[in-house]
Design a protein around this motif. Structure first.
Motif, PDB file in Angstrom:
ATOM      1  N   ASP A   1       0.819  -1.212   0.000  1.00 48.23           N
ATOM      2  CA  ASP A   1       0.000   0.000   0.000  1.00 48.23           C
ATOM      3  C   ASP A   1       0.855   1.264   0.000  1.00 48.23           C
ATOM      4  N   GLU A   2       2.072   1.169   0.531  1.00 49.35           N
ATOM      5  CA  GLU A   2       2.987   2.314   0.486  1.00 49.35           C
ATOM      6  C   GLU A   2       3.209   2.756  -0.956  1.00 49.35           C
ATOM      7  N   ILE A   3       3.327   1.788  -1.841  1.00 48.59           N
ATOM      8  CA  ILE A   3       3.540   2.106  -3.254  1.00 48.59           C
ATOM      9  C   ILE A   3       2.262   2.665  -3.867  1.00 48.59           C
ATOM     10  N   LEU A   4       1.136   1.986  -3.607  1.00 52.83           N
ATOM     11  CA  LEU A   4      -0.134   2.394  -4.212  1.00 52.83           C
ATOM     12  C   LEU A   4      -0.612   3.750  -3.706  1.00 52.83           C
ATOM     13  N   SER A   5      -0.168   4.144  -2.516  1.00 51.30           N
ATOM     14  CA  SER A   5      -0.589   5.436  -1.958  1.00 51.30           C
ATOM     15  C   SER A   5       0.192   6.604  -2.560  1.00 51.30           C
ATOM     16  N   LEU A   6       1.275   6.311  -3.276  1.00 48.32           N
ATOM     17  CA  LEU A   6       2.056   7.377  -3.905  1.00 48.32           C
ATOM     18  C   LEU A   6       1.298   7.945  -5.102  1.00 48.32           C
ATOM     19  N   GLU A   7       1.346   9.254  -5.253  1.00 46.07           N
ATOM     20  CA  GLU A   7       0.653   9.888  -6.374  1.00 46.07           C
ATOM     21  C   GLU A   7       1.372   9.581  -7.682  1.00 46.07           C
ATOM     22  N   ASN A   8       0.612   9.180  -8.701  1.00 44.36           N
ATOM     23  CA  ASN A   8       1.241   8.960 -10.001  1.00 44.36           C
ATOM     24  C   ASN A   8       1.438  10.288 -10.713  1.00 44.36           C
TER      25      ASN A   8
END
Length: 603
Positions: A327-334
């Motif tokens: 989730d740390e990765i998925l929570s980063l803004e693209n």
């Protein structure tokens, strides 16, 4: 916790079937000891007062046989059929678990990989590749394993306890409570075990990520390692991380061994206590021989599931950690959250107006109030010392970086208002250290569009001065280049990457020191071919080589993030400044080299 369970939401029907089959497994098993009890107490002993929890229709069917051996035979046949049905239910449970497991893993891999593709370059510049790979592989395996195996097992424990307690209470309530004496101990020990395992697993994940990163860096940089004869140093570096991982794993395994060892010992004592109690109850006529046999079989339904609670809790800790890491990765803004919408026709007119840029972790601007203009069809060289901001300009033009102040326009349109995908389809950047895939040369050149004709590919390779090299390979364009193009020389890799960009016919090309590995003659040949084949091409050449820059229509000199000079070679070589200083050094060397070559040719 919601971060963990969200991955199972799309599979509600499958989850319902798994939960149903999970409950049926201990429920159906709880009647097997009753078959044994029926044979021992009713058929063999002929005890009319003995009771079983089997359905009345089944008991009446068995009672219809007067001959004991015939009755036993029919009980055996019925039990085989019953177990076969149970086997089908267990198979379906395993099948649906597998389907759920692979579905969750597929969704996670797809979502993580897609999101990673859309993360900004600034993230990829700072992330450890080994850690990123681990999050996309082993962490996903941990999550899917818990959701599909351990979580249903929790329901299995509840169902097993409920059915086991019911069947034991039917035999003897006191015996049931004696058997359940171990449950509080198992619960308390499981809670302490969970807390310890969660903390240790988090530490273990970090150590494993560090070890994976060292391994990945060594494999990718094996040529550098060998070039500097640093094999022993790298072995020691990896061994240090390996020892840390071993030591942390031993601590975790020690805790597991203590927990399971004590748990096994307590379970053995529980079997003994139940058996002793059952013998005393049998002496007093409170239970029968069949009851004793059934009770010992029910212990496994009451005790072993609770033992497994520690494993489930431990895996729950692992899954929570793994889910948080994903989730740390998925929570980063693209990077496409802040994107433009315009898709203008791009010809190549570029203007920088008071542009400044700095990285988020510093207050110092790498580019400071930069101004220049490039006309469509021009070849412009940008030179400057290392760290002066040359490559930053290239990354800003394709919006890998976003500038802080000022304004950049392409054909009169603000750069930040242009759709990033559209911009990158029209502005190509060729890097100094190009990345080639472990495919053939032809596949690498066609990487952006597999339908590009071979004729177009050959035109691009001729322009990039690499066609002759390719046809001399044993398999020509079908030659495998190896991982990262390891079988090609530095110059060949650069020229293949140039060809890869040329086949896309973009109106703006940026050469970010991408001609550094080719000789001056080939450099000139490539640039002349580019002009001849596309007179409307806007070329931006970032270089340290003055002999390359001097052929440009315009030269921009960067010093300390500012534009210090703009002009042609003839103009700048006569004006005191950085360009003249570099030309006096490199120009003299080039002239000396040219005279030496002509002298040898004359001999």
């Amino acid at each position: 916790m919601t971060k963990l369970f969200k991955w199972a939401k799309p599979y509600k029907l499958i989850i319902f079937l798994i939960l149903l089959l999970t409950v049926l497994a201990p429920l159906t098993y709880s009647y097997i000891p009753q078959f044994i009890k029926y044979v021992v107490d009713i058929i063999f002993k002929g005890d009319p007062d003995s009771k079983v929890t089997l359905p009345k229709v089944v008991v009446d069917f068995f009672a219809s046989f007067q001959e004991p051996l015939t009755a036993v035979l029919w009980v055996a046949i019925f039990l085989v059929i019953y177990q076969f049905i149970r086997a089908i239910l267990l198979f379906l449970n395993g099948y649906f678990k597998g389907k759920l497991s692979e579905g969750i893993a597929y969704d996670m891999r797809t979502m993580l990989y897609s999101h990673i593709q859309d993360l900004p370059v600034s993230y990829h510049n700072n992330v450890d590749t080994g850690d990123l790979i681990q999050r996309c592989t082993s962490d996903i395996d941990t999550i899917k394993s818990f959701l599909t195996n351990q979580l249903p097992q929790l329901l299995y424990i509840v169902a097993s306890l409920a059915t086991g307690i019911y069947q034991m209470a039917f035999i003897n309530v006191e015996l049931m409570f004696i058997t359940l004496a171990i449950v509080p101990f198992s619960l308390v020990s499981s809670i302490f075990y969970f807390r310890y395992v969660k903390r240790k697993f988090n530490e273990l994940e970090e150590v494993e990520a560090d070890m994976t990163t060292v391994l990945q860096e060594n494999v990718n940089g094996v040529r550098v390692v060998k070039a500097f004869a640093k094999e022993n140093y790298e072995i020691g570096r990896f061994d240090k991380q390996n020892q840390r991982f071993r030591d942390e794993s031993k601590k975790l395994n020690k805790a597991m061994a203590i927990y399971w060892g004590i748990s096994d010992g307590v379970v053995g004592l529980q079997y003994g206590a139940t058996l002793v109690a059952a013998i005393f109850f049998a002496r007093d006529g409170l239970v029968s021989s069949g009851d004793i046999i059934a009770s010992l079989m029910y212990i496994s339904m009451l005790v072993y599931p609770i033992r497994g609670l520690g494993r489930i809790i431990g895996d729950f800790g692992k899954a929570i950690v793994a889910s948080n890491r994903a989730d740390e990765i998925l929570s980063l803004e693209n990077e496409y959250i802040y994107d433009g919408e315009l898709k203008p026709k791009i010809k190549g007119n570029i203007e920088f107006k008071n542009v400044s840029f700095k990285f988020p972790d510093t207050d110092k601007h790498l580019l400071d109030d930069v101004n220049f203009k490039i006309n469509a069809g021009e070849t412009v060289a940008i030179i400057g010392r290392t760290g002066s901001g040359k490559s930053t300009i290239a990354n800003i033009l394709v919006r890998m970086y976003e500038y802080d102040q000022g304004k950049i326009t392409i054909d009169g349109v603000e750069l930040k208002e242009i759709d990033k995908h559209h911009l990158r389809r029209n502005v190509g950047i060729i890097l100094q250290d190009p990345f080639l895939y472990a495919k053939t040369i032809l596949e690498n050149i066609r990487i952006a569009d597999p339908n590009i004709s071979e004729r177009k590919v050959m035109m691009a390779t001729k322009t990039a001065a690499v066609h002759d090299d390719i046809v001399n390979f044993y398999k020509g364009y079908n030659t495998l280049v190896g991982e990262k193009g390891v079988t090609l020389s530095g110059g060949q890799k650069q020229r293949v990457s140039i060809a890869r960009m040329l086949v896309l016919e973009k109106p703006i090309l940026i050469f970010d020191d991408s001609l550094s590995a080719v000789d001056t003659k080939t450099d000139v040949r490539i640039r002349n071919a580019l002009k001849e084949n596309n007179k409307n091409l806007t070329s931006i050449i970032i270089t340290h080589r003055i002999t390359t820059a001097k052929e440009a229509d315009k030269i921009i000199v960067l010093e300390d993030g500012k534009v210090s000079q703009i002009g042609t070679h003839d103009e700048l070589s006569q004006i005191p400044g950085l360009y003249k200083t570099l030309w006096d050094i490199q120009g003299a060397l080039e002239e000396e080299f040219t005279m030496t070559v002509k002298k040898k040719e004359g001999e």
